[in-house]
Write an enzyme that holds these catalytic residues in place. Structure first.
Site, PDB file in Angstrom:
ATOM      1  N   ARG A 100      19.339 -75.423  55.377  1.00 35.70           N
ATOM      2  CA  ARG A 100      19.292 -74.006  54.869  1.00 35.70           C
ATOM      3  C   ARG A 100      19.771 -74.016  53.485  1.00 35.70           C
ATOM      4  O   ARG A 100      20.695 -74.479  53.128  1.00 35.70           O
ATOM      5  CB  ARG A 100      20.412 -73.305  55.649  1.00 35.70           C
ATOM      6  CG  ARG A 100      20.688 -71.853  54.808  1.00 35.70           C
ATOM      7  CD  ARG A 100      21.649 -71.036  55.850  1.00 35.70           C
ATOM      8  NE  ARG A 100      21.064 -70.459  57.000  1.00 35.70           N
ATOM      9  CZ  ARG A 100      21.661 -69.370  57.532  1.00 35.70           C
ATOM     10  NH1 ARG A 100      22.680 -68.941  57.303  1.00 35.70           N
ATOM     11  NH2 ARG A 100      20.913 -68.818  58.703  1.00 35.70           N
ATOM     12  N   HIS A 127      12.606 -67.492  57.471  1.00 33.03           N
ATOM     13  CA  HIS A 127      13.649 -67.783  58.399  1.00 33.03           C
ATOM     14  C   HIS A 127      13.082 -68.175  60.103  1.00 33.03           C
ATOM     15  O   HIS A 127      13.120 -67.345  60.734  1.00 33.03           O
ATOM     16  CB  HIS A 127      14.695 -66.536  58.681  1.00 33.03           C
ATOM     17  CG  HIS A 127      15.941 -67.120  59.244  1.00 33.03           C
ATOM     18  ND1 HIS A 127      16.221 -68.294  59.587  1.00 33.03           N
ATOM     19  CD2 HIS A 127      17.105 -66.252  59.444  1.00 33.03           C
ATOM     20  CE1 HIS A 127      17.433 -68.231  60.093  1.00 33.03           C
ATOM     21  NE2 HIS A 127      17.690 -66.949  60.045  1.00 33.03           N
ATOM     22  N   GLN A 130      14.657 -67.804  63.209  1.00 28.63           N
ATOM     23  CA  GLN A 130      14.966 -66.550  63.792  1.00 28.63           C
ATOM     24  C   GLN A 130      13.958 -66.077  64.207  1.00 28.63           C
ATOM     25  O   GLN A 130      14.009 -65.099  65.487  1.00 28.63           O
ATOM     26  CB  GLN A 130      15.319 -66.025  62.421  1.00 28.63           C
ATOM     27  CG  GLN A 130      15.951 -64.297  62.839  1.00 28.63           C
ATOM     28  CD  GLN A 130      17.152 -64.524  63.583  1.00 28.63           C
ATOM     29  OE1 GLN A 130      18.178 -64.976  63.041  1.00 28.63           O
ATOM     30  NE2 GLN A 130      17.197 -63.636  64.666  1.00 28.63           N
ATOM     31  N   ASP A 224      17.810 -55.511  58.624  1.00 30.57           N
ATOM     32  CA  ASP A 224      18.622 -56.625  58.102  1.00 30.57           C
ATOM     33  C   ASP A 224      19.448 -56.197  57.059  1.00 30.57           C
ATOM     34  O   ASP A 224      19.244 -55.074  56.726  1.00 30.57           O
ATOM     35  CB  ASP A 224      17.567 -57.778  57.553  1.00 30.57           C
ATOM     36  CG  ASP A 224      18.330 -58.975  57.124  1.00 30.57           C
ATOM     37  OD1 ASP A 224      19.395 -59.405  57.464  1.00 30.57           O
ATOM     38  OD2 ASP A 224      17.775 -59.981  56.516  1.00 30.57           O
ATOM     39  N   CYS A 265      19.046 -59.540  62.982  1.00 33.44           N
ATOM     40  CA  CYS A 265      19.231 -60.975  63.110  1.00 33.44           C
ATOM     41  C   CYS A 265      20.532 -61.488  62.894  1.00 33.44           C
ATOM     42  O   CYS A 265      20.911 -62.366  63.367  1.00 33.44           O
ATOM     43  CB  CYS A 265      18.482 -61.919  61.657  1.00 33.44           C
ATOM     44  SG  CYS A 265      18.773 -61.105  60.353  1.00 33.44           S
ATOM     45  N   ARG A 293      18.884 -67.743  69.510  1.00 33.04           N
ATOM     46  CA  ARG A 293      19.034 -68.945  68.670  1.00 33.04           C
ATOM     47  C   ARG A 293      18.997 -70.368  68.954  1.00 33.04           C
ATOM     48  O   ARG A 293      18.468 -71.122  68.517  1.00 33.04           O
ATOM     49  CB  ARG A 293      20.087 -68.520  67.555  1.00 33.04           C
ATOM     50  CG  ARG A 293      20.012 -67.319  66.877  1.00 33.04           C
ATOM     51  CD  ARG A 293      18.658 -66.954  66.091  1.00 33.04           C
ATOM     52  NE  ARG A 293      18.507 -67.903  65.226  1.00 33.04           N
ATOM     53  CZ  ARG A 293      18.833 -68.208  64.093  1.00 33.04           C
ATOM     54  NH1 ARG A 293      19.762 -67.320  63.703  1.00 33.04           N
ATOM     55  NH2 ARG A 293      18.633 -69.021  63.410  1.00 33.04           N
TER      56      ARG A 293
HETATM   57  N1   CP Z   1      20.873 -64.924  61.922  1.00 29.08           N
HETATM   58  C1   CP Z   1      21.200 -65.611  61.097  1.00 29.08           C
HETATM   59  O1   CP Z   1      20.563 -66.865  60.481  1.00 29.08           O
HETATM   60  O2   CP Z   1      22.660 -66.116  61.114  1.00 29.08           O
HETATM   61  P1   CP Z   1      23.750 -66.944  60.417  1.00 29.08           P
HETATM   62  O3   CP Z   1      23.375 -66.551  59.146  1.00 29.08           O
HETATM   63  O4   CP Z   1      25.100 -66.605  60.932  1.00 29.08           O
HETATM   64  O5   CP Z   1      23.185 -68.141  60.418  1.00 29.08           O
HETATM   65  N1  NVA Z   2      18.553 -61.985  54.713  1.00 30.59           N
HETATM   66  C1  NVA Z   2      19.621 -62.446  55.119  1.00 30.59           C
HETATM   67  C2  NVA Z   2      19.377 -62.989  56.522  1.00 30.59           C
HETATM   68  C3  NVA Z   2      20.647 -63.826  57.012  1.00 30.59           C
HETATM   69  C4  NVA Z   2      20.467 -64.212  58.359  1.00 30.59           C
HETATM   70  C5  NVA Z   2      20.214 -63.303  54.203  1.00 30.59           C
HETATM   71  O1  NVA Z   2      19.160 -64.346  53.804  1.00 30.59           O
HETATM   72  O2  NVA Z   2      21.106 -63.417  53.776  1.00 30.59           O
END
Ligand code: CP
Ligand code: NVA
Length: 314
Positions: A100, A127, A130, A224, A265, A293
């Protein structure tokens, strides 16, 4: 396909395989408990995570392996070692790598220099894991036939908006993304690419600024956070003003189809992008979505390590 680094690299048949296996793992989490016994999977994150980290570590454990979680400040990457050298080293130890970070190009560079599967666990652009959990949840609610249904995302035109467009196009679904115009709209190149893909899969891509018509009779209303990880705090006031009308209120949710569900999400900010009444209400499936997930990351690890995923670019 060695890696899962972009949602629209998947074929519909890949997604169906991944979701079928995730369903198996939901029923029997330890069905493949010896798959990577004695092996490791490296999880590297330069942004915070609750769900993806815990889902990934648990998925590795359920496959019999050991997760090794490393933050940016724990790798020599933070002190100038190259992404390519890091990829080569991790490939010598682990069966797969989950990452990530901010730039999609960093994940691409890592994947192209790694001999093991690399999974994108969120970038500023996409993502993919997700998306798998989201569409497993959608499939549980509506089955595999997405025709005559509308799947709507509302809010910031961010990584999740891109993911929504991409998976919708892969699956041949009618997806709608309603965002403000200008700065907070989805990336034009993602819209163009997904429109082109949808033409080959039977899907429809609709990008609009009209939130009411986007949500009317929708089978899913998805949203989101309005401030993503890495977004500039200097933009907050302007962004929240632009996004105000895109909040998923009780009234907006009431305009969905009679069997319509609410998805997010997570993490959520009640009173910003969604009301507490909606996310904590009877149409919300966010906890099941979050549960998936783990099952979907477990499935992605399983099939990528086995080499089962064909991919669209192959
Ligand atoms: N939805 C999601 O990716 O959550 P986190 O940022 O907690 O991993
Ligand atoms: N758009 C958000 C998604 C988190 C799962 C971010 O990138 O922070």
């Amino acid at each position: 396909m060695k890696d899962l680094i972009r949602t629209d690299h998947l074929l519909r048949e890949d997604v169906e395989l991944l979701l079928d296996t995730a369903t198996r793992f939901a029923k029997t989490p330890l069905a493949e408990r010896s798959f990577i016994a004695g092996e490791t999977v490296v999880i590297h994150m330069t942004k915070p995570s609750t769900r993806t980290r815990l889902a990934s570590e648990t998925a590795v454990a359920h496959l019999g392996g050991t997760p090794i979680f490393v933050r940016a400040d724990e790798l020599q990457l933070g002190r100038g070692e190259t992404i390519a050298d890091t990829a080569r080293i991790i490939s010598g130890y682990a069966k797969a790598m989950i990452i990530r970070t901010f730039a999609q190009s960093d994940v691409e560079e890592l994947a192209s220099n790694a001999s093991i599967p690399v999974i994108n666990a969120l970038t500023d652009d996409d993502h993919p894991t997700q998306a798998l959990a989201d569409w497993l949840t959608i499939r549980e609610n509506f089955g595999n036939d997405f025709s005559n249904r509308k799947f709507t995302y509302v809010g910031d035109g961010n990584n999740m908006a891109h993911t929504w467009l991409e998976m919708g196009a892969v699956l041949g679904a009618h997806v709608v993304v309603a965002t403000p115009s200008g700065k907070w709209a989805p990336n034009a190149s993602v819209v163009a690419r997904t429109e082109e893909l949808a033409r080959t899969t039977g899907g429809t891509i609709e990008v609009t600024h009209d939130v009411k018509s986007a949500c009317r009779d929708a089978s899913v209303i998805y949203t989101d956070v309005w401030m993503s990880m890495g977004d500039s705090e200097a933009d907050r006031a302007e962004k929240f003003t632009a996004l105000g009308e895109f909040a998923v209120t009780d009234a907006l949710m009431a305009s969905a189809s009679s069997d319509g569900i609410f998805m997010h999400c997570l993490p959520a900010h009640r009173g910003e992008e969604v009301s507490a009444g909606v996310i904590d209400g009877p149409r919300s499936v966010v906890w099941r979505e979050a549960y998936h997930r783990r099952t979907t990351i477990q499935s992605a690890l399983f099939h990528l390590i086995r080499g089962d995923i064909k991919g669209r670019l192959a």
